[in-house]
Design a protein around this motif. Structure first.
Motif, PDB file in Angstrom:
ATOM      1  N   PRO A   1      -1.346  66.567 -34.550  1.00 28.12           N
ATOM      2  CA  PRO A   1      -1.581  67.226 -36.153  1.00 28.12           C
ATOM      3  C   PRO A   1      -1.033  66.698 -37.110  1.00 28.12           C
ATOM      4  CG  PRO A   1      -1.551  68.936 -34.214  1.00 28.12           C
ATOM      5  CD  PRO A   1      -1.157  67.592 -33.578  1.00 28.12           C
ATOM      6  N   GLY A   2      -1.511  66.422 -38.130  1.00 32.08           N
ATOM      7  CA  GLY A   2      -0.738  65.784 -39.215  1.00 32.08           C
ATOM      8  C   GLY A   2      -0.682  64.326 -39.363  1.00 32.08           C
ATOM      9  N   GLY A   3      -1.076  63.806 -38.212  1.00 34.77           N
ATOM     10  CA  GLY A   3      -1.155  62.175 -38.273  1.00 34.77           C
ATOM     11  C   GLY A   3      -2.375  61.538 -38.900  1.00 34.77           C
ATOM     12  N   GLY A   4      -2.335  60.317 -39.247  1.00 35.04           N
ATOM     13  CA  GLY A   4      -3.102  59.771 -40.252  1.00 35.04           C
ATOM     14  C   GLY A   4      -4.200  58.835 -39.391  1.00 35.04           C
ATOM     15  N   PHE A   5      -5.326  58.460 -40.159  1.00 39.37           N
ATOM     16  CA  PHE A   5      -6.450  57.705 -39.703  1.00 39.37           C
ATOM     17  C   PHE A   5      -6.605  56.773 -40.641  1.00 39.37           C
ATOM     18  CE2 PHE A   5     -10.873  57.281 -38.673  1.00 39.37           C
ATOM     19  CZ  PHE A   5     -10.771  56.260 -37.608  1.00 39.37           C
TER      20      PHE A   5
ATOM     21  N   SER B   1      -9.372  57.055 -45.243  1.00 39.50           N
ATOM     22  CA  SER B   1      -8.234  57.452 -44.637  1.00 39.50           C
ATOM     23  C   SER B   1      -8.353  59.015 -44.733  1.00 39.50           C
ATOM     24  CB  SER B   1      -6.732  57.313 -45.736  1.00 39.50           C
ATOM     25  OG  SER B   1      -7.017  58.085 -46.848  1.00 39.50           O
ATOM     26  N   ALA B   2      -7.897  59.655 -43.545  1.00 36.73           N
ATOM     27  CA  ALA B   2      -7.955  60.996 -43.369  1.00 36.73           C
ATOM     28  C   ALA B   2      -6.628  61.458 -42.524  1.00 36.73           C
ATOM     29  CB  ALA B   2      -9.163  61.163 -42.579  1.00 36.73           C
ATOM     30  N   ILE B   3      -6.289  62.748 -42.621  1.00 39.88           N
ATOM     31  CA  ILE B   3      -5.094  63.374 -41.854  1.00 39.88           C
ATOM     32  C   ILE B   3      -5.649  64.403 -40.719  1.00 39.88           C
ATOM     33  CG2 ILE B   3      -3.274  64.862 -41.973  1.00 39.88           C
ATOM     34  CD1 ILE B   3      -2.776  62.133 -43.592  1.00 39.88           C
ATOM     35  N   LYS B   4      -5.317  64.186 -39.740  1.00 43.76           N
ATOM     36  CA  LYS B   4      -5.528  65.216 -38.696  1.00 43.76           C
ATOM     37  C   LYS B   4      -5.322  66.547 -38.783  1.00 43.76           C
ATOM     38  CE  LYS B   4      -7.091  66.338 -34.345  1.00 43.76           C
ATOM     39  NZ  LYS B   4      -6.590  66.194 -32.989  1.00 43.76           N
ATOM     40  N   THR B   5      -5.995  67.524 -38.711  1.00 43.52           N
ATOM     41  CA  THR B   5      -5.868  68.933 -39.039  1.00 43.52           C
ATOM     42  C   THR B   5      -4.899  69.553 -37.946  1.00 43.52           C
ATOM     43  OG1 THR B   5      -7.834  69.804 -37.884  1.00 43.52           O
ATOM     44  CG2 THR B   5      -8.241  69.190 -40.284  1.00 43.52           C
ATOM     45  N   PHE B   6      -4.699  70.765 -38.254  1.00 41.36           N
ATOM     46  CA  PHE B   6      -3.587  71.397 -37.245  1.00 41.36           C
ATOM     47  C   PHE B   6      -4.681  72.226 -36.497  1.00 41.36           C
ATOM     48  CE2 PHE B   6      -0.498  69.827 -40.125  1.00 41.36           C
ATOM     49  CZ  PHE B   6       0.426  69.799 -39.336  1.00 41.36           C
TER      50      PHE B   6
ATOM     51  N   SER C   1     -16.722  66.197 -38.356  1.00 38.41           N
ATOM     52  CA  SER C   1     -15.973  66.481 -36.858  1.00 38.41           C
ATOM     53  C   SER C   1     -15.075  67.506 -37.087  1.00 38.41           C
ATOM     54  CB  SER C   1     -15.109  64.799 -36.714  1.00 38.41           C
ATOM     55  OG  SER C   1     -13.852  65.327 -37.638  1.00 38.41           O
ATOM     56  N   GLN C   2     -14.742  67.963 -38.245  1.00 39.29           N
ATOM     57  CA  GLN C   2     -13.957  69.200 -38.567  1.00 39.29           C
ATOM     58  C   GLN C   2     -12.456  68.834 -37.900  1.00 39.29           C
ATOM     59  OE1 GLN C   2     -16.068  72.652 -37.401  1.00 39.29           O
ATOM     60  NE2 GLN C   2     -17.906  72.121 -38.466  1.00 39.29           N
ATOM     61  N   SER C   3     -12.001  67.783 -37.554  1.00 36.59           N
ATOM     62  CA  SER C   3     -10.699  67.483 -37.056  1.00 36.59           C
ATOM     63  C   SER C   3      -9.998  66.771 -38.202  1.00 36.59           C
ATOM     64  CB  SER C   3     -10.922  66.596 -35.772  1.00 36.59           C
ATOM     65  OG  SER C   3     -11.385  67.416 -34.818  1.00 36.59           O
ATOM     66  N   PHE C   4     -10.579  66.612 -39.403  1.00 37.23           N
ATOM     67  CA  PHE C   4      -9.653  65.844 -40.513  1.00 37.23           C
ATOM     68  C   PHE C   4      -9.764  66.613 -41.760  1.00 37.23           C
ATOM     69  CE2 PHE C   4     -11.065  62.731 -37.262  1.00 37.23           C
ATOM     70  CZ  PHE C   4      -9.768  62.036 -37.019  1.00 37.23           C
ATOM     71  N   ARG C   5      -8.711  66.407 -42.624  1.00 32.89           N
ATOM     72  CA  ARG C   5      -8.807  66.665 -44.144  1.00 32.89           C
ATOM     73  C   ARG C   5      -8.446  65.638 -44.598  1.00 32.89           C
ATOM     74  NH1 ARG C   5      -3.357  67.331 -45.331  1.00 32.89           N
ATOM     75  NH2 ARG C   5      -1.939  67.532 -43.386  1.00 32.89           N
ATOM     76  N   ASP C   6      -8.376  65.855 -45.952  1.00 29.58           N
ATOM     77  CA  ASP C   6      -7.918  64.941 -47.049  1.00 29.58           C
ATOM     78  C   ASP C   6      -8.695  63.649 -46.772  1.00 29.58           C
ATOM     79  OD1 ASP C   6      -6.335  66.829 -48.305  1.00 29.58           O
ATOM     80  OD2 ASP C   6      -4.678  65.935 -47.077  1.00 29.58           O
ATOM     81  N   VAL C   7     -10.141  63.606 -46.420  1.00 29.78           N
ATOM     82  CA  VAL C   7     -10.850  62.599 -46.183  1.00 29.78           C
ATOM     83  C   VAL C   7     -11.060  61.924 -47.416  1.00 29.78           C
ATOM     84  CG1 VAL C   7     -12.979  61.475 -45.361  1.00 29.78           C
ATOM     85  CG2 VAL C   7     -11.813  63.601 -44.210  1.00 29.78           C
ATOM     86  N   THR C   8     -10.540  60.530 -47.630  1.00 29.34           N
ATOM     87  CA  THR C   8     -10.691  59.853 -48.868  1.00 29.34           C
ATOM     88  C   THR C   8     -11.149  58.369 -48.807  1.00 29.34           C
ATOM     89  OG1 THR C   8      -8.497  61.109 -49.402  1.00 29.34           O
ATOM     90  CG2 THR C   8      -9.116  59.056 -50.826  1.00 29.34           C
TER      91      THR C   8
END
Length: 181
Positions: free
Chosen positions: A129-133, A172-177, A152-159
């Motif tokens: 959680p909080g990791g980047g992709f 880029s995206a951040i894995k949600t908690f 996927s509902q597993s990422f936020r800040d999809v840019t």
């Protein structure tokens, strides 16, 4: 704070993985490549960088789309990055690409997303959680790549990000908690 764990899927010659190992000597960097010719280049390049004093990169000859890939790292990775094959079949490419790049490193079937889809699932599983992709894509399928990450509902800040020519080229995206695994 723990040393960062980084996974480069579809590493090719290893350029991205080796750049991270150079920039972050404290990182544990895993690089995955299925093509035997490419992995030989990655091995050669990694050996040269290690001789020059960079942190060694852990190379894996494996398929980045395999859903059991790097199972021992599930939920422990800080960054997953990928420059996979992403050009839709039948697309025109520059002479430099058509004459010098291996076809399997460039084209990803009809819509260009056949490698990106399973890579997203692997990123979803591997990231803490909080990791980047970060994933590169064809300029014709940026919106579809964003949609896959959002669905996927597993990422936020999809840019979506543009390349130097101003074309949409990577997301880029951040894995949600609270995302699913």
């Amino acid at each position: 704070m723990h040393p960062p764990t980084v996974v480069d899927l579809c590493t090719g010659s290893g350029a991205l993985a080796l750049a991270v190992a150079n920039a972050r000597p404290d990182a544990v960097v895993h690089a995955v490549e299925v093509d035997p010719d490419a992995i030989r280049w990655a091995e050669r390049n990694a050996a040269k960088r290690t001789e020059a004093g960079d942190t060694a990169v852990i190379l894996h000859r494996d398929d980045a789309t395999d859903q059991g890939l790097l199972a021992d790292l599930t939920g422990q990775v800080d960054l997953v990055m990928s420059n996979p094959p992403y050009v839709p079949s039948g697309s025109e490419v520059t002479v430099e690409v058509s004459n010098y790049e291996p076809r399997q490193a460039v084209f990803a079937y009809e819509d260009g997303l056949d490698v990106i889809r399973p890579i997203i699932k692997n990123a979803e599983r591997l990231l803490r959680p909080g990791g980047g992709f970060v994933v590169e894509h064809d300029d014709s399928n940026g919106a579809a790549t964003v949609a896959l990450l959002e669905e996927s509902q597993s990422f936020r800040d999809v840019t979506q990000h543009a390349d130097l020519a101003g074309k949409p080229r990577f997301v880029s995206a951040i894995k949600t908690f609270g995302g699913r695994l």
